[in-house]
Design a protein around this motif. Structure first.
Motif, PDB file in Angstrom:
ATOM      1  N   PHE A   1       0.943  -1.141  -0.223  1.00  0.00           N
ATOM      2  CA  PHE A   1      -0.027  -0.016  -0.046  1.00  0.00           C
ATOM      3  C   PHE A   1       0.850   1.191  -0.012  1.00  0.00           C
ATOM      4  O   PHE A   1       1.786   1.348   0.994  1.00  0.00           O
ATOM      5  CB  PHE A   1      -1.066   0.008   1.223  1.00  0.00           C
ATOM      6  CG  PHE A   1      -1.805   1.145   1.360  1.00  0.00           C
ATOM      7  CD1 PHE A   1      -2.725   1.234   0.484  1.00  0.00           C
ATOM      8  CD2 PHE A   1      -1.424   2.253   2.147  1.00  0.00           C
ATOM      9  CE1 PHE A   1      -3.914   2.248   0.581  1.00  0.00           C
ATOM     10  CE2 PHE A   1      -2.274   3.394   2.258  1.00  0.00           C
ATOM     11  CZ  PHE A   1      -3.564   3.557   1.265  1.00  0.00           C
ATOM     12  N   ASP A   2       0.833   2.146  -1.018  1.00  0.00           N
ATOM     13  CA  ASP A   2       1.371   3.343  -0.706  1.00  0.00           C
ATOM     14  C   ASP A   2       0.665   4.549  -1.084  1.00  0.00           C
ATOM     15  O   ASP A   2       1.455   5.765  -1.601  1.00  0.00           O
ATOM     16  CB  ASP A   2       2.483   3.285  -2.267  1.00  0.00           C
ATOM     17  CG  ASP A   2       1.892   3.090  -3.503  1.00  0.00           C
ATOM     18  OD1 ASP A   2       0.731   3.009  -3.598  1.00  0.00           O
ATOM     19  OD2 ASP A   2       2.638   3.123  -4.460  1.00  0.00           O
ATOM     20  N   GLY A   3      -0.511   4.332  -0.629  1.00  0.00           N
ATOM     21  CA  GLY A   3      -1.430   5.654  -0.784  1.00  0.00           C
ATOM     22  C   GLY A   3      -2.766   5.284  -1.265  1.00  0.00           C
ATOM     23  O   GLY A   3      -2.927   4.377  -2.177  1.00  0.00           O
ATOM     24  N   GLY A   4      -3.802   6.272  -1.091  1.00  0.00           N
ATOM     25  CA  GLY A   4      -5.057   5.890  -1.466  1.00  0.00           C
ATOM     26  C   GLY A   4      -6.137   6.551  -0.477  1.00  0.00           C
ATOM     27  O   GLY A   4      -5.890   7.129   0.519  1.00  0.00           O
ATOM     28  N   THR A   5      -7.379   5.769  -0.661  1.00  0.00           N
ATOM     29  CA  THR A   5      -8.372   6.390   0.294  1.00  0.00           C
ATOM     30  C   THR A   5      -8.596   5.043   1.459  1.00  0.00           C
ATOM     31  O   THR A   5      -8.372   4.021   0.762  1.00  0.00           O
ATOM     32  CB  THR A   5      -9.686   6.300  -0.621  1.00  0.00           C
ATOM     33  OG1 THR A   5      -9.855   7.349  -1.492  1.00  0.00           O
ATOM     34  CG2 THR A   5     -10.809   6.863   0.591  1.00  0.00           C
ATOM     35  N   VAL A   6      -8.589   5.627   2.500  1.00  0.00           N
ATOM     36  CA  VAL A   6      -8.842   4.759   3.629  1.00  0.00           C
ATOM     37  C   VAL A   6      -9.881   5.218   4.632  1.00  0.00           C
ATOM     38  O   VAL A   6     -10.195   6.089   4.873  1.00  0.00           O
ATOM     39  CB  VAL A   6      -7.312   4.859   4.617  1.00  0.00           C
ATOM     40  CG1 VAL A   6      -7.500   4.043   5.939  1.00  0.00           C
ATOM     41  CG2 VAL A   6      -6.374   4.476   3.737  1.00  0.00           C
TER      42      VAL A   6
ATOM     43  N   ASN B   1      -7.821  10.662   2.528  1.00  0.00           N
ATOM     44  CA  ASN B   1      -7.116  10.425   1.259  1.00  0.00           C
ATOM     45  C   ASN B   1      -5.891  10.639   1.478  1.00  0.00           C
ATOM     46  O   ASN B   1      -5.335  11.624   1.716  1.00  0.00           O
ATOM     47  CB  ASN B   1      -7.628  11.510   0.236  1.00  0.00           C
ATOM     48  CG  ASN B   1      -9.006  11.240  -0.138  1.00  0.00           C
ATOM     49  OD1 ASN B   1      -9.363  10.013  -0.469  1.00  0.00           O
ATOM     50  ND2 ASN B   1     -10.035  12.237   0.267  1.00  0.00           N
TER      51      ASN B   1
ATOM     52  N   THR C   1      -0.551   9.283  -2.943  1.00  0.00           N
ATOM     53  CA  THR C   1      -0.277   8.087  -3.705  1.00  0.00           C
ATOM     54  C   THR C   1       1.122   8.301  -4.315  1.00  0.00           C
ATOM     55  O   THR C   1       1.749   9.492  -4.586  1.00  0.00           O
ATOM     56  CB  THR C   1      -1.117   7.916  -4.804  1.00  0.00           C
ATOM     57  OG1 THR C   1      -1.582   9.020  -5.698  1.00  0.00           O
ATOM     58  CG2 THR C   1      -2.643   7.243  -4.392  1.00  0.00           C
TER      59      THR C   1
END
Length: 82
Positions: free
Chosen positions: A58-63, A79, A82
């Motif tokens: 996982f290197d970024g995005g919506t959580v 957010n 990424t």
């Protein structure tokens, strides 16, 4: 649960008195201090969770994260870069 430590909250007087008999002064003070941030996750756990996500790629995005200040079904959308 912080109401149990609030002397102005008479509805908690019985529980407050019981706690004061069960805990020494230092322990009672420590318990009272923890109610301020009891809904927060210990940073040690958070670091391990993010470490695991990093190891999984996982290197970024919506959580989605539960919001402790709202209804249990409520979530925050974070957010992350990424």
């Amino acid at each position: 649960m912080p109401d149990v430590f609030d002397p102005a909250k008479e509805s908690w007087a019985h529980e407050r008195a019981e706690l004061q008999t069960l805990l020494d002064e230092a322990s009672y003070d420590a318990a009272q201090r923890t109610t301020i941030n009891a809904h927060y996750t210990d940073p040690a756990y958070v670091r391990e969770i993010w470490s695991a996500l990093d190891a999984l790629g996982f290197d970024g995005g919506t959580v989605l994260e539960p919001d402790p200040e709202r209804e249990p079904s409520s979530v925050l959308l974070l957010n992350l870069p990424t």
